[in-house]
Design a protein around this motif. Sequence first.
Motif, PDB file in Angstrom:
ATOM      1  N   VAL A  70       0.823  -1.214   0.000  1.00  0.00           N
ATOM      2  CA  VAL A  70       0.000   0.000   0.000  1.00  0.00           C
ATOM      3  C   VAL A  70       0.852   1.258   0.000  1.00  0.00           C
ATOM      4  O   VAL A  70       0.553   2.228  -0.712  1.00  0.00           O
ATOM      5  N   THR A  71       1.905   1.309   0.788  1.00  0.00           N
ATOM      6  CA  THR A  71       2.733   2.510   0.899  1.00  0.00           C
ATOM      7  C   THR A  71       3.514   2.715  -0.390  1.00  0.00           C
ATOM      8  O   THR A  71       4.337   1.884  -0.773  1.00  0.00           O
ATOM      9  N   LYS A  72       3.261   3.822  -1.055  1.00  0.00           N
ATOM     10  CA  LYS A  72       3.907   4.134  -2.325  1.00  0.00           C
ATOM     11  C   LYS A  72       4.480   5.546  -2.284  1.00  0.00           C
ATOM     12  O   LYS A  72       3.987   6.416  -1.556  1.00  0.00           O
ATOM     13  N   ASP A  73       5.534   5.751  -3.076  1.00  0.00           N
ATOM     14  CA  ASP A  73       6.134   7.076  -3.161  1.00  0.00           C
ATOM     15  C   ASP A  73       5.480   7.861  -4.291  1.00  0.00           C
ATOM     16  O   ASP A  73       4.497   7.432  -4.902  1.00  0.00           O
ATOM     17  N   LYS A  74       6.022   9.031  -4.605  1.00  0.00           N
ATOM     18  CA  LYS A  74       5.423   9.887  -5.629  1.00  0.00           C
ATOM     19  C   LYS A  74       5.547   9.298  -7.029  1.00  0.00           C
ATOM     20  O   LYS A  74       4.848   9.731  -7.948  1.00  0.00           O
ATOM     21  N   HIS A  75       6.445   8.325  -7.208  1.00  0.00           N
ATOM     22  CA  HIS A  75       6.607   7.684  -8.506  1.00  0.00           C
ATOM     23  C   HIS A  75       5.709   6.458  -8.674  1.00  0.00           C
ATOM     24  O   HIS A  75       5.802   5.770  -9.689  1.00  0.00           O
ATOM     25  N   GLY A  76       4.882   6.174  -7.676  1.00  0.00           N
ATOM     26  CA  GLY A  76       4.015   5.012  -7.756  1.00  0.00           C
ATOM     27  C   GLY A  76       4.693   3.707  -7.400  1.00  0.00           C
ATOM     28  O   GLY A  76       4.114   2.630  -7.606  1.00  0.00           O
ATOM     29  N   GLN A  77       5.908   3.760  -6.860  1.00  0.00           N
ATOM     30  CA  GLN A  77       6.638   2.565  -6.477  1.00  0.00           C
ATOM     31  C   GLN A  77       6.286   2.195  -5.033  1.00  0.00           C
ATOM     32  O   GLN A  77       6.425   3.002  -4.116  1.00  0.00           O
ATOM     33  N   GLN A 346      14.175   7.432 -15.787  1.00  0.00           N
ATOM     34  CA  GLN A 346      13.031   6.859 -16.492  1.00  0.00           C
ATOM     35  C   GLN A 346      11.770   7.626 -16.104  1.00  0.00           C
ATOM     36  O   GLN A 346      11.637   8.094 -14.974  1.00  0.00           O
ATOM     37  N   MET A 347      10.879   7.794 -17.054  1.00  0.00           N
ATOM     38  CA  MET A 347       9.643   8.531 -16.802  1.00  0.00           C
ATOM     39  C   MET A 347       8.695   7.662 -15.983  1.00  0.00           C
ATOM     40  O   MET A 347       8.338   6.561 -16.394  1.00  0.00           O
ATOM     41  N   SER A 348       8.286   8.172 -14.841  1.00  0.00           N
ATOM     42  CA  SER A 348       7.339   7.455 -13.987  1.00  0.00           C
ATOM     43  C   SER A 348       5.934   8.007 -14.098  1.00  0.00           C
ATOM     44  O   SER A 348       4.987   7.342 -13.665  1.00  0.00           O
ATOM     45  N   GLN A 349       5.804   9.184 -14.696  1.00  0.00           N
ATOM     46  CA  GLN A 349       4.469   9.754 -14.869  1.00  0.00           C
ATOM     47  C   GLN A 349       4.488  10.702 -16.051  1.00  0.00           C
ATOM     48  O   GLN A 349       5.343  11.592 -16.142  1.00  0.00           O
ATOM     49  N   ALA A 350       3.555  10.511 -16.971  1.00  0.00           N
ATOM     50  CA  ALA A 350       3.427  11.394 -18.126  1.00  0.00           C
ATOM     51  C   ALA A 350       2.813  12.720 -17.682  1.00  0.00           C
ATOM     52  O   ALA A 350       2.256  12.828 -16.583  1.00  0.00           O
ATOM     53  N   PRO A 351       2.914  13.757 -18.524  1.00  0.00           N
ATOM     54  CA  PRO A 351       2.323  15.053 -18.140  1.00  0.00           C
ATOM     55  C   PRO A 351       0.838  14.932 -17.853  1.00  0.00           C
ATOM     56  O   PRO A 351       0.085  14.324 -18.613  1.00  0.00           O
ATOM     57  N   ARG A 352       0.426  15.502 -16.756  1.00  0.00           N
ATOM     58  CA  ARG A 352      -0.990  15.496 -16.407  1.00  0.00           C
ATOM     59  C   ARG A 352      -1.723  16.595 -17.166  1.00  0.00           C
ATOM     60  O   ARG A 352      -1.176  17.658 -17.440  1.00  0.00           O
ATOM     61  N   GLY A 353      -2.961  16.321 -17.467  1.00  0.00           N
ATOM     62  CA  GLY A 353      -3.758  17.318 -18.152  1.00  0.00           C
ATOM     63  C   GLY A 353      -3.382  17.440 -19.614  1.00  0.00           C
ATOM     64  O   GLY A 353      -2.873  16.507 -20.242  1.00  0.00           O
TER      65      GLY A 353
END
Length: 502
Positions: A70-77, A346-353
């Motif tokens: 459950v515990t994840k960082d800002k990169h979703g890991q 490595q990209m962990s999140q694409a641009p939002r919006g």
Amino acid sequence: MAAAENVRRAPRTYGNWRQPASAGIAGLGMLGTGLLMGGLLAVVFATMAGGIQAALVTLLIVGVGLGLLVTKDKHGQSTLQRLSTYIGWQRAKMAKHNLYRSGPLGRTAWGKFQLPGLAAASQLSEYQDSYGRPFALLYYPSTRHFTVVINAEPDGASLVDEEQVDIWVAHWGQWLASLGHEPGIVAASVTVESAPDTGIRLRREVGSNMMDGTPPIARAMLTEVVQTYPEGSALVSARVALTFKGTDRSGKRRKEDDMGRELAARLPALTQSLNATGAGAARPVSAQELCEAIRIAYDPASASLIDEARGQGMPPELQWTDVGPAAAQAFWDKYRHDSAWSVTWQMSQAPRGEVFSSVLSQLVAPHADIDRKRVTLLYRPLDAGTAARMVEADKRNASFRATASSRPSARNLAEARAADRSAQEEARGAGLVNFGMVVTGTVMTAEQIPDMVAAVDNLGATARVLLRTAYGSQDSAFIAGLPLGVVIQSHLAVPAGLRESL
């Protein structure tokens, strides 16, 4: 009429990409939900067999396991993913798999400068396409993949009308969608590399065009230009790598000559279709050019030597067994190879919006604090059948997360709407492509690494992407950023389905 013109001239925006996620209770995913259900059953059985104490111990173990998921960082890991990465890195370090030595004094019996890691078993050959242009063909025996590399000369968006940029982007989207209909294609990648210009080509061009009767003032001006212009100038190159399966529909292995003849007939259409995307005059990369590019990537100090040899009309005849580093060492957060140091993100999140077409312009542009920089976009085109199944499954999962709670969050509702739009667009004939990004920065000394890391962090913010350092796998991530067509998913020890369920 004026209002209509203002609406027509408004800048076009892009978006609606999303990261598929599996359905699960409270955002646990399929694996977490399965662990929760299995844990509850284990607690019941422990209570029946050993009483309340055994049930408490079992409940504690299950709770710790769920907490790691459950515990994840800002990169979703999740904590479990980070812990497994660190354990794997320590095992590789203890086995000295992070060290590489090649050449006559290396550990290999044949004494060659072979490529390390995932590209070690690659084989290079050269064929000619239907237009008579030589092209390099890479073969990976472990995955049975064949890769061809196309050199592009993009015009850039400077002094270009917004309408023309929109047309280029539209054709690029069509080109990516058409890859899903290409027989046997596995992946594609686009590598944009910026590096300092050595000035040798400029000196050769000026010297060859200067006449004997040139006025002294013109000669002095050109000499000053040759001496001062290379300072601060940069060389930007773009390459597209296409990877194909080495098996037919029945699973039978295809020979290298057969793939060479087939791709020779298909390359002209692929390169011609790239011209409409703003890629310029696209042409296949020859074996010699590919050898030089990979050699310079591992040893940037050899760039001036190769340019000097070309300037004298004696280009070095490199073999594929000569392009690897003489020595390389992977650290937890950086990579040492021959004459340079590199760090890969490595990209962990694409641009939002929604974003504009120029969202990556600063990220791919040269930077003063980075000697060499490669931005590689990784694509995995999906065929029509797979795309339809994926968007429908993603729509169901997003709808389940939005309706699982009586008060769903705004993010879950937005994801459900985005998944529904994606399903509608796919039903109208749009293509579906999985994509990612790898950014590699290279400097010549270790003292430059902090400045390079800070520069890439700022560039990632301007591009509105979230970049994560490839901890524990810098050597593999470095190869993924090269125009070699290595499909990382085919080399993973953990199956892709299990990784997505986390």
